[in-house]
Design a protein around this motif. Structure first.
Motif, PDB file in Angstrom:
ATOM      1  N   UNK A  71      25.332 -75.138 -38.948  1.00  0.00           N
ATOM      2  CA  UNK A  71      25.308 -75.918 -37.709  1.00  0.00           C
ATOM      3  C   UNK A  71      24.732 -77.306 -37.979  1.00  0.00           C
ATOM      4  N   UNK A  72      25.169 -78.269 -37.186  1.00  0.00           N
ATOM      5  CA  UNK A  72      24.653 -79.635 -37.335  1.00  0.00           C
ATOM      6  C   UNK A  72      23.161 -79.653 -37.031  1.00  0.00           C
ATOM      7  N   UNK A  73      22.365 -80.397 -37.794  1.00  0.00           N
ATOM      8  CA  UNK A  73      20.938 -80.501 -37.497  1.00  0.00           C
ATOM      9  C   UNK A  73      20.725 -80.923 -36.054  1.00  0.00           C
ATOM     10  N   UNK A  74      19.803 -80.265 -35.370  1.00  0.00           N
ATOM     11  CA  UNK A  74      19.583 -80.524 -33.955  1.00  0.00           C
ATOM     12  C   UNK A  74      19.114 -81.927 -33.640  1.00  0.00           C
ATOM     13  N   UNK A  75      18.590 -82.627 -34.645  1.00  0.00           N
ATOM     14  CA  UNK A  75      18.056 -83.957 -34.400  1.00  0.00           C
ATOM     15  C   UNK A  75      19.085 -85.057 -34.281  1.00  0.00           C
ATOM     16  N   UNK A  76      20.326 -84.773 -34.639  1.00  0.00           N
ATOM     17  CA  UNK A  76      21.333 -85.838 -34.665  1.00  0.00           C
ATOM     18  C   UNK A  76      21.556 -86.470 -33.302  1.00  0.00           C
ATOM     19  N   UNK A  77      21.773 -85.643 -32.286  1.00  0.00           N
ATOM     20  CA  UNK A  77      22.038 -86.171 -30.943  1.00  0.00           C
ATOM     21  C   UNK A  77      20.811 -86.886 -30.382  1.00  0.00           C
ATOM     22  N   UNK A  78      19.645 -86.318 -30.625  1.00  0.00           N
ATOM     23  CA  UNK A  78      18.399 -86.924 -30.143  1.00  0.00           C
ATOM     24  C   UNK A  78      18.173 -88.275 -30.808  1.00  0.00           C
ATOM     25  N   UNK A  79      18.394 -88.335 -32.113  1.00  0.00           N
ATOM     26  CA  UNK A  79      18.209 -89.570 -32.870  1.00  0.00           C
ATOM     27  C   UNK A  79      19.220 -90.626 -32.421  1.00  0.00           C
ATOM     28  N   UNK A  80      20.445 -90.220 -32.206  1.00  0.00           N
ATOM     29  CA  UNK A  80      21.483 -91.170 -31.781  1.00  0.00           C
ATOM     30  C   UNK A  80      21.180 -91.703 -30.375  1.00  0.00           C
ATOM     31  N   UNK A  81      20.757 -90.807 -29.470  1.00  0.00           N
ATOM     32  CA  UNK A  81      20.454 -91.221 -28.102  1.00  0.00           C
ATOM     33  C   UNK A  81      19.311 -92.219 -28.042  1.00  0.00           C
ATOM     34  N   UNK A  82      18.225 -91.957 -28.764  1.00  0.00           N
ATOM     35  CA  UNK A  82      17.078 -92.871 -28.756  1.00  0.00           C
ATOM     36  C   UNK A  82      17.411 -94.171 -29.496  1.00  0.00           C
ATOM     37  N   UNK A  83      18.297 -94.083 -30.480  1.00  0.00           N
ATOM     38  CA  UNK A  83      18.715 -95.293 -31.208  1.00  0.00           C
ATOM     39  C   UNK A  83      19.485 -96.231 -30.284  1.00  0.00           C
ATOM     40  N   UNK A  84      20.374 -95.681 -29.473  1.00  0.00           N
ATOM     41  CA  UNK A  84      21.116 -96.492 -28.499  1.00  0.00           C
ATOM     42  C   UNK A  84      20.148 -97.114 -27.497  1.00  0.00           C
ATOM     43  N   UNK A  85      19.141 -96.339 -27.088  1.00  0.00           N
ATOM     44  CA  UNK A  85      18.124 -96.840 -26.153  1.00  0.00           C
ATOM     45  C   UNK A  85      17.414 -98.059 -26.745  1.00  0.00           C
ATOM     46  N   UNK A 187       6.562 -95.820 -26.526  1.00  0.00           N
ATOM     47  CA  UNK A 187       6.104 -94.699 -27.330  1.00  0.00           C
ATOM     48  C   UNK A 187       6.859 -93.389 -27.084  1.00  0.00           C
ATOM     49  N   UNK A 188       7.221 -93.113 -25.824  1.00  0.00           N
ATOM     50  CA  UNK A 188       7.940 -91.852 -25.560  1.00  0.00           C
ATOM     51  C   UNK A 188       9.264 -91.807 -26.316  1.00  0.00           C
ATOM     52  N   UNK A 189      10.116 -92.851 -26.198  1.00  0.00           N
ATOM     53  CA  UNK A 189      11.359 -92.833 -26.984  1.00  0.00           C
ATOM     54  C   UNK A 189      11.101 -92.833 -28.493  1.00  0.00           C
ATOM     55  N   UNK A 190      10.022 -93.538 -28.920  1.00  0.00           N
ATOM     56  CA  UNK A 190       9.700 -93.585 -30.350  1.00  0.00           C
ATOM     57  C   UNK A 190       9.322 -92.203 -30.869  1.00  0.00           C
ATOM     58  N   UNK A 191       8.581 -91.444 -30.081  1.00  0.00           N
ATOM     59  CA  UNK A 191       8.208 -90.077 -30.473  1.00  0.00           C
ATOM     60  C   UNK A 191       9.458 -89.193 -30.551  1.00  0.00           C
ATOM     61  N   UNK A 192      10.368 -89.352 -29.580  1.00  0.00           N
ATOM     62  CA  UNK A 192      11.618 -88.592 -29.588  1.00  0.00           C
ATOM     63  C   UNK A 192      12.476 -88.979 -30.795  1.00  0.00           C
ATOM     64  N   UNK A 193      12.474 -90.275 -31.126  1.00  0.00           N
ATOM     65  CA  UNK A 193      13.191 -90.779 -32.306  1.00  0.00           C
ATOM     66  C   UNK A 193      12.634 -90.126 -33.572  1.00  0.00           C
ATOM     67  N   UNK A 194      11.297 -90.067 -33.639  1.00  0.00           N
ATOM     68  CA  UNK A 194      10.637 -89.461 -34.795  1.00  0.00           C
ATOM     69  C   UNK A 194      10.976 -87.980 -34.904  1.00  0.00           C
ATOM     70  N   UNK A 195      10.950 -87.277 -33.768  1.00  0.00           N
ATOM     71  CA  UNK A 195      11.305 -85.847 -33.764  1.00  0.00           C
ATOM     72  C   UNK A 195      12.750 -85.660 -34.232  1.00  0.00           C
ATOM     73  N   UNK A 196      13.642 -86.531 -33.726  1.00  0.00           N
ATOM     74  CA  UNK A 196      15.042 -86.463 -34.134  1.00  0.00           C
ATOM     75  C   UNK A 196      15.207 -86.698 -35.620  1.00  0.00           C
ATOM     76  N   UNK A 197      14.497 -87.692 -36.144  1.00  0.00           N
ATOM     77  CA  UNK A 197      14.571 -87.997 -37.578  1.00  0.00           C
ATOM     78  C   UNK A 197      14.066 -86.831 -38.416  1.00  0.00           C
ATOM     79  N   UNK A 198      12.981 -86.197 -37.975  1.00  0.00           N
ATOM     80  CA  UNK A 198      12.414 -85.073 -38.713  1.00  0.00           C
ATOM     81  C   UNK A 198      13.326 -83.842 -38.664  1.00  0.00           C
TER      82      UNK A 198
END
Length: 212
Positions: A71-85, A187-198
């Motif tokens: 399965x695709x890593x779960x962080x991809x969608x989260x990382x992409x969403x926060x990146x667009x933000x 910070x909230x989006x940055x934390x989500x970005x970090x979680x997505x990256x991890x």
């Protein structure tokens, strides 16, 4: 013979599939199947994208799971969403600074500082969106967002220190609510970005961790 549009789609799908820990044989077989589907769609004069019945990446995720059980890593969608933000927020800051300097005669030094920060914010988002499918960039993405969070933390600490040195009752100042909003926005989006990256580490690594 595939049309230029379908060739681009197949290349895009192959590039995406290759970000997963699959054998060359499995990758080639999937690309062969996808190419066959595209050729059949052309013969029926149908749009290949419509024939897939779902977004390209979602189709590839299902195909990869059916073939390799991955399965695709779960962080991809989260990382992409926060990146667009961050890209939108950065562009908004850039435009705001240019308008302030060019038309409103704003303070240039402050505007230049905000402009530099906005450009960095945009790049942060651009880099994340560009590499959200590249599991080999996990460490770089983590470092970039960590630096961004560190710079923001230093900025807010500096503002608090300046307010205290100026003898202001900081908690009662009207700027405090704005600072809280700023912290949430940054910070909230940055934390989500970090979680997505991890979470966006290689799928093989995730499987190894889960099997322990």
């Amino acid at each position: 013979m595939l049309t230029k549009k379908n060739k681009r789609m197949v290349r895009k799908m192959r590039k995406y599939i290759k970000t997963f820990p699959l054998t060359e044989k499995e990758i080639n077989q999937m690309v062969e199947d996808i190419t066959g589907m595209a050729e059949e769609a052309q013969e029926r004069n149908e749009d290949f994208e419509i024939v897939l019945g779902k977004p390209v990446r979602e189709f590839c995720d299902d195909l990869i799971y059916s073939v390799g059980g991955i399965r695709a890593p779960g962080g991809r969608k989260l990382l992409r969403g926060t990146s667009i933000y961050f890209q939108i927020l950065g562009l908004w800051g850039i435009v705001g600074c240019l308008i302030n300097v060019c038309f409103l005669n704003g303070e240039r030094m402050h505007a230049l500082w905000v402009l530099a920060l906005s450009i960095g914010m945009w790049y942060l988002g651009h880099y994340g969106e560009t590499n959200c499918n590249n599991t080999e960039k996990t460490k770089q993405l983590t470092v970039v967002i960590s630096i961004y969070m560190g710079i923001n933390l230093l900025m807010y600490c500096n503002e608090i220190i300046i307010a205290i040195d100026a003898g202001k009752t900081f908690l009662k100042e009207s700027d405090f609510p704005l600072m809280i909003v700023g912290i949430i926005v940054n910070f909230v989006p940055a934390i989500l970005y970090l979680i997505g990256a991890r979470r966006n580490r290689p799928a093989g690594e995730q499987i190894e961790v889960e099997s322990r």
